[in-house]
Write an enzyme that holds these catalytic residues in place. Structure first.
Site, mmCIF file in Angstrom:
data_model
loop_
_atom_site.group_PDB
_atom_site.id
_atom_site.type_symbol
_atom_site.label_atom_id
_atom_site.label_comp_id
_atom_site.label_asym_id
_atom_site.label_seq_id
_atom_site.Cartn_x
_atom_site.Cartn_y
_atom_site.Cartn_z
ATOM 1 N N CYS A 1 -5.222 -0.534 -2.800
ATOM 2 C CA CYS A 1 -4.566 -1.583 -2.012
ATOM 3 C C CYS A 1 -4.741 -1.378 -0.518
ATOM 4 O O CYS A 1 -4.575 -2.299 0.265
ATOM 5 C CB CYS A 1 -3.069 -1.611 -2.319
ATOM 6 S SG CYS A 1 -2.658 -1.551 -4.058
ATOM 7 N N ALA B 1 -14.160 19.967 14.358
ATOM 8 C CA ALA B 1 -13.113 20.506 15.227
ATOM 9 C C ALA B 1 -11.819 19.714 15.182
ATOM 10 O O ALA B 1 -10.737 20.292 15.319
ATOM 11 C CB ALA B 1 -13.630 20.586 16.662
ATOM 12 N N HIS B 2 -11.896 18.391 15.004
ATOM 13 C CA HIS B 2 -10.660 17.613 15.050
ATOM 14 C C HIS B 2 -9.766 17.858 13.835
ATOM 15 O O HIS B 2 -8.627 17.417 13.814
ATOM 16 C CB HIS B 2 -10.961 16.111 15.183
ATOM 17 C CG HIS B 2 -11.484 15.458 13.957
ATOM 18 N ND1 HIS B 2 -12.803 15.526 13.572
ATOM 19 C CD2 HIS B 2 -10.873 14.709 13.019
ATOM 20 C CE1 HIS B 2 -12.968 14.852 12.449
ATOM 21 N NE2 HIS B 2 -11.809 14.350 12.089
#
Length: 460
Positions: free
Chosen positions: A320, A195-196
């Protein structure tokens, strides 16, 4: 501050916020109970399930809610494999799946199963014929994302589903990135989402399992969610997730067209504004809001910090920026440049002015980072006999090995070689990518006393 990392988590949709607050008052009781408060909670849960199922394109009784998208993937993979254990233990995944799928595959392999990983092209797309060729009599499950989370490339799910259906093998689709934009086409068997990713609250995943798919839930049993997702349902968050999915779907057509125009603006203008940039991902078959590019001679973590200071929240697949000091598995599988990688993922509602300001800020930011790296602590450069050079970049992390290579390539005649010594895993990806971008010949790699030697022949 311009938030450009919606592929990680989209801002909470206003409808989700309203539904969440309302259901905190109405949906706090146990939906399994028969008293009034329980019945009210059950009505909310059933309505949310029906709304979600309509958006997914399945029956309500085929869909369960899980505590996260990752849990949905893990439960889906484990349950489907267990349900077909009599067929075999062969699992097929793509090389660019989300880490949740790859971790599930690793666990399956550690338990004695067999995993085939299907590669992708430089745009990040799988070849349906490669999936079909990987199918075997003992294949229990196939996994394929609907669209890639790092570069936005959409996958040919329908064609892979056809091959799976013909072979009688279920296909699990990780639809986390695409579900907010529309249904997943094709005859899939299992589907997961989170959902997010579409503006709902975090902590809500979904798992859809078509009727007829053999499925055996793993772990201790539970009477909730058909036994497939144990634990008390987070009903307010589930209601908000369903409400927000319906809301973003209603806006999807118009917003997708608008975001595509903005991301196309970034794709076309970044190479014009910033030298030595590779834009990655499929140029047309991609999600509306995602655009990814990599910058030569740039430390990805420094670049992200500088963009953050300038008011832009973006993410990266550069080594990095990771604790493992290895490039993103997606960029590595694609064989593209990883150093200085930037993923811009625009949330719905992004203002065109913010994109323009990003394009104004980016060139100077990249130039400043490159200037800082232009005079690193000296690496040992030793001339060998003949038209060859050896660059000792051992102990130096990306993008220093490539920077040192670029500095000396002009010191050898055409046909001469530069031998770069490096113990940074990113060099295996970035040096060949540099050669392709700069028109030089990558000869290959060979073991060295320490690290690896990467051979580059000067062509021009």
């Amino acid at each position: 501050m311009a938030y450009f990392d919606a592929a990680s988590a989209a801002p909470l949709h206003p409808v989700a916020r309203q539904a969440l607050l309302a259901s905190l008052d109405e949906g706090w009781a146990d939906p399994a109970r028969l008293y009034r408060e329980g019945r009210r909670a059950r009505l909310l849960l059933d309505a949310a399930r029906e709304a979600m199922a309509e958006c997914v394109g399945c029956r309500p009784d085929e869909l369960v809610f899980t505590p996260s998208g990752t849990r949905a993937v893990h439960s889906g993979v484990a349950g489907a494999l267990a349900g077909r254990r009599r067929v075999g233990s062969h699992l097929i995944v793509s090389a660019v799946e989300h880490s949740s799928v790859l971790h599930a595959a690793e666990a399956h392999e550690a338990g004695g199963g067999e995993v085939t990983q299907v590669g992708v092209d430089r745009a990040g797309a799988v070849d349906p014929a490669a999936y079909a060729a990987a199918l075997r009599e003992d294949t229990a499950l196939v996994c394929l994302q609907s669209a890639n989370h790092e570069v936005g490339t959409e996958q040919p799910v329908s064609r892979v589903a056809e091959a799976c259906r013909a072979a009688g093998v279920p296909l699990l689709v990780d639809a986390a990135q695409s579900l907010g934009w529309g249904r997943v086409e094709g005859d899939w068997s299992l589907l997961t989402g989170s959902a997010h990713k579409w503006g709902g609250p975090s902590g809500v995943g979904l798992l859809a399992v078509r009727k007829g798919v053999r499925f055996a839930p793993q772990g201790p049993g539970d009477e909730r969610e058909s036994g497939r997702a144990p634990g008390f349902e987070n009903l307010p968050a589930i209601v908000a997730a369903a409400a927000s999915l319906r809301a973003v779907r209603a806006e999807a057509t118009a917003e997708a067209a608008r975001l595509r125009e903005l991301t196309e603006r970034i794709r076309s203008r970044v190479p014009e504004l910033v030298p030595d940039v590779e834009v990655v991902g499929d140029p047309s078959r991609r999600l509306p809001g995602i655009v990814t590019f990599s910058c030569l001679y740039v430390d990805g973590e420094t670049l992200l910090h500088e963009l953050d200071r300038a008011g832009f929240s973006v993410s990266s697949g550069s080594s990095c920026t990771s604790s493992t000091l290895t490039p993103s598995h997606v960029l590595r599988a694609m064989g593209v440049l990883s150093e200085g990688n930037v993923r811009v993922s625009l949330p719905p509602g992004t203002a065109a002015e913010d994109v323009e300001r990003f394009l104004e800020v980016l060139p100077g930011t990249v130039a400043a980072v490159r200037e800082k790296l232009g005079a690193p602590a000296a690496t040992e450069t030793v001339r060998a006999a003949g038209p060859d050079l050896v660059v000792d970049a051992l102990g130096r992390r990306c993008p220093i090995p490539v920077i040192e290579l670029a500095k000396v390539i002009g010191d050898v005649p055409v046909g001469g070689t530069v031998r770069v010594l490096s113990d940074d895993e990113a060099a295996r990806l970035d040096i060949p990518a540099w050669c392709e971008m700069r028109g030089q010949e990558y000869v290959g790699e060979e073991p060295a006393e320490r690290g690896t030697a990467y051979l580059v022949r000067r062509v021009s």
